[in-house]
Scaffold this active site. Structure first.
Site, PDB file in Angstrom:
ATOM      1  N   GLU A   1      -5.517  -5.145  10.703  1.00 27.05           N
ATOM      2  CA  GLU A   1      -4.503  -4.124  10.943  1.00 27.05           C
ATOM      3  C   GLU A   1      -4.776  -3.442  12.283  1.00 27.05           C
ATOM      4  OE1 GLU A   1      -2.548  -2.577   6.999  1.00 27.05           O
ATOM      5  OE2 GLU A   1      -4.328  -1.444   7.501  1.00 27.05           O
TER       6      GLU A   1
ATOM      7  N   GLU B   1      -6.860   4.532   8.194  1.00 29.59           N
ATOM      8  CA  GLU B   1      -6.623   5.951   7.900  1.00 29.59           C
ATOM      9  C   GLU B   1      -7.828   6.576   7.220  1.00 29.59           C
ATOM     10  OE1 GLU B   1      -1.852   5.115   7.589  1.00 29.59           O
ATOM     11  OE2 GLU B   1      -3.004   5.414   5.755  1.00 29.59           O
TER      12      GLU B   1
ATOM     13  N   ASN C   1       0.850  -1.183   0.000  1.00 28.35           N
ATOM     14  CA  ASN C   1       0.000   0.000   0.000  1.00 28.35           C
ATOM     15  C   ASN C   1       0.893   1.242   0.000  1.00 28.35           C
ATOM     16  OD1 ASN C   1      -1.942   1.965   0.361  1.00 28.35           O
ATOM     17  ND2 ASN C   1      -2.367   1.450   2.499  1.00 28.35           N
TER      18      ASN C   1
ATOM     19  N   LYS D   1       0.063   4.265  -0.236  1.00 25.47           N
ATOM     20  CA  LYS D   1      -0.560   5.434   0.386  1.00 25.47           C
ATOM     21  C   LYS D   1      -0.343   6.672  -0.503  1.00 25.47           C
ATOM     22  CE  LYS D   1      -0.283   3.215   4.861  1.00 25.47           C
ATOM     23  NZ  LYS D   1      -0.088   3.326   6.317  1.00 25.47           N
TER      24      LYS D   1
ATOM     25  N   SER E   1       3.297  -2.363  10.444  1.00 28.29           N
ATOM     26  CA  SER E   1       4.761  -2.345  10.575  1.00 28.29           C
ATOM     27  C   SER E   1       5.392  -3.681  10.183  1.00 28.29           C
ATOM     28  CB  SER E   1       5.166  -1.945  11.998  1.00 28.29           C
ATOM     29  OG  SER E   1       4.715  -0.621  12.283  1.00 28.29           O
TER      30      SER E   1
ATOM     31  N   GLY F   1       2.326   2.261  11.040  1.00 24.86           N
ATOM     32  CA  GLY F   1       3.228   3.398  10.918  1.00 24.86           C
ATOM     33  C   GLY F   1       3.878   3.832  12.215  1.00 24.86           C
TER      34      GLY F   1
ATOM     35  N   HIS G   1      -9.644   1.116   5.164  1.00 19.42           N
ATOM     36  CA  HIS G   1      -8.373   1.251   5.868  1.00 19.42           C
ATOM     37  C   HIS G   1      -8.551   2.181   7.060  1.00 19.42           C
ATOM     38  CE1 HIS G   1      -4.172   2.282   6.673  1.00 19.42           C
ATOM     39  NE2 HIS G   1      -3.836   1.199   6.000  1.00 19.42           N
TER      40      HIS G   1
END
Length: 248
Positions: free
Chosen positions: A166, A96, A9, A11, A212, A172, A94
């Site tokens: 996730e 985010e 991904n 991003k 991660s 991150g 996701h």
């Protein structure tokens, strides 16, 4: 037998030229792998990546989509637009997107159904915050996310969907759930699918881990019985790291 899937991904990273250079640098190194290799590109790079992966085993994903085919939705992209460009997968829900752009379990479900309608395979993301984990809410929360995401999905389409677990606290941050922690939640997700759809589909659906993931921990993660791959952020931006993940 479930085929492992490693999806990078990107991003909000890379230019068109950088995306082509990336594909050129990895395509021979991931050729012949038993792993399904996917690049999740920003909208502006989809055409460039599609051209670059022609004749390779690399597949193309988008990072988001709207649930309507068309309409007055400024700034959005529809499944019809993505399908025309050769997109095979799409990340949906996701963390985010949920955190910064007000995605909800209901909009995730709409997008899942729209993706399947246009034969785009959803990569559905679920996961908990650190506070929710510490409060013992992980299993109930993740179960609710899965149940709501799959509402209205017919049994014969379930195997087309990939679930990505996730934990939000590991995205991150440099923190990673232990392989055992990740496998425990993913096993529970698989049990939810069995409750919803039965034994056969329970064994077919692929469930990834994300958070991660890097070359130094991918082997331990992939050695877990219920983990079928990884949805990778930062480590997917560097060709050598991504190749290391695919060739774990």
């Amino acid at each position: 037998m479930r085929i492992p899937i490693i999806a990078g991904n990107w991003k909000m990273h890379k230019t068109a030229a950088e995306s082509v250079e990336f594909v050129e640098s990895i395509k021979d190194q991931v050729k012949g792998t038993d792993v399904e290799v996917v690049i999740c590109a920003p909208y502006t790079l989809i055409h460039s990546v599609k051209e670059a992966i022609q004749g390779t085993n690399i597949k193309l994903a988008a990072q988001n989509m709207h649930w309507e085919d068309q309409g007055a939705y400024t700034g959005e992209v529809s499944p019809i637009m993505l399908k025309e460009l050769g997109v095979e997968y799409c990340i949906i829900g996701h963390s985010e997107r949920r955190q910064y752009f007000n995605e909800t379990d209901e909009t995730v479900n709409k997008k899942v159904l729209a993706a399947l309608k246009h034969n785009i395979k959803p990569i559905v993301c679920v996961g908990e915050t650190l506070e929710q984990r510490e409060n013992g809410e992980t299993d109930a929360l993740v179960k609710a996310q899965v149940v709501k995401a799959f509402a209205g999905v017919p049994a014969e389409r379930v195997a087309e969907i990939v679930i990505a677990y996730e934990p939000i606290w590991a995205i991150g941050t440099g923190k990673t759930a232990t392989a055992e922690q990740a496998n425990e939640v993913i096993y529970n997700i698989r049990e939810v699918i069995r409750d919803l759809y039965g034994e056969e589909i329970y064994t077919e659906i692929r469930i990834q881990y994300g958070g991660s993931v890097k070359p130094s921990n991918i082997e331990e993660i992939m050695n877990q019985e219920d983990i079928d791959g990884a949805l990778v952020g930062g480590a997917s931006l560097k060709p050598d790291d991504f190749v290391g993940l695919v060739n774990f």
